[in-house]
Design an enzyme around this catalytic site. Structure first.
Site, PDB file in Angstrom:
ATOM      1  N   GLU A   1     177.988 182.304  20.924  1.00 34.32           N
ATOM      2  CA  GLU A   1     176.764 182.441  20.130  1.00 34.32           C
ATOM      3  C   GLU A   1     175.579 181.678  20.717  1.00 34.32           C
ATOM      4  O   GLU A   1     174.428 181.947  20.362  1.00 34.32           O
ATOM      5  CB  GLU A   1     177.025 181.995  18.685  1.00 34.32           C
ATOM      6  CG  GLU A   1     177.932 182.937  17.915  1.00 34.32           C
ATOM      7  CD  GLU A   1     179.414 182.838  18.280  1.00 34.32           C
ATOM      8  OE1 GLU A   1     180.138 183.824  18.054  1.00 34.32           O
ATOM      9  OE2 GLU A   1     179.850 181.779  18.799  1.00 34.32           O
TER      10      GLU A   1
ATOM     11  N   HIS B   1     191.547 184.145  27.369  1.00 33.61           N
ATOM     12  CA  HIS B   1     190.340 183.998  26.551  1.00 33.61           C
ATOM     13  C   HIS B   1     189.366 182.981  27.161  1.00 33.61           C
ATOM     14  O   HIS B   1     188.158 183.197  27.164  1.00 33.61           O
ATOM     15  CB  HIS B   1     190.738 183.579  25.132  1.00 33.61           C
ATOM     16  CG  HIS B   1     189.591 183.422  24.184  1.00 33.61           C
ATOM     17  ND1 HIS B   1     188.909 184.509  23.677  1.00 33.61           N
ATOM     18  CD2 HIS B   1     189.021 182.323  23.661  1.00 33.61           C
ATOM     19  CE1 HIS B   1     187.965 184.076  22.864  1.00 33.61           C
ATOM     20  NE2 HIS B   1     188.010 182.754  22.841  1.00 33.61           N
TER      21      HIS B   1
END
Length: 154
Positions: free
Chosen positions: A58, A87
């Site tokens: 973000e 990830h």
């Protein structure tokens, strides 16, 4: 240690504002990074605002919005710790490329204070805490402000 050979950066940030954007994962590390970033902004005489986001990914969209709004400098702070899946690589690559794109496309300095580490102890050692060897929050603000001063002089 990654900090070996790091320059001492003293910058006059008077008249500049640095946007400090920080993720929320790993509270102790993040609180240290933010505190270091704020100390660096104050030491440089720059204004600052701290905006918290959910995670490292973000950071990119908020940095983009701030750059579009004419930010003088942006310092992005986060921590991504290696886990058992790929990830880690995806997040690190995405954040690095995203923040690089923001800086390049908008000619706005983006201080990269995103720790990409193998373990929590490595992050704590770079978080600017009393027992830390490094203060990557402060370094990212110093780099962003120094670059903003350089850009204004061109």
């Amino acid at each position: 240690m990654s900090g070996a050979g790091a320059p001492e950066i003293a910058v006059d940030g008077s008249g500049l504002t640095v946007e400090i954007v920080a993720s929320s994962w790993h509270t102790e590390v993040m609180d240290g990074l933010v505190a270091g970033a704020v100390r660096a902004a104050e030491a440089a005489g720059a204004g600052y605002r701290v905006t918290r986001v959910a995670g490292a990914v973000e950071l990119t969209v908020v940095a983009e919005a701030l750059a579009r709004r004419g930010a003088d400098a942006i310092a992005c702070l986060g921590v991504v710790i290696q886990g058992e899946t790929p990830h880690f690589e995806y997040v690190c690559q995405s954040v690095t490329q995203g923040l690089t794109d923001v800086a390049r496309e908008h000619a706005v300095p983006v201080g990269f204070g995103v720790l990409t580490v193998d373990a929590l102890d490595q992050a704590l050692n770079r978080a600017g805490l009393p027992d830390s060897d490094e203060d990557k929050g402060a370094e990212s603000v110093q780099a962003a402000l120094q670059t903003a001063v350089t850009l204004r002089s061109l």
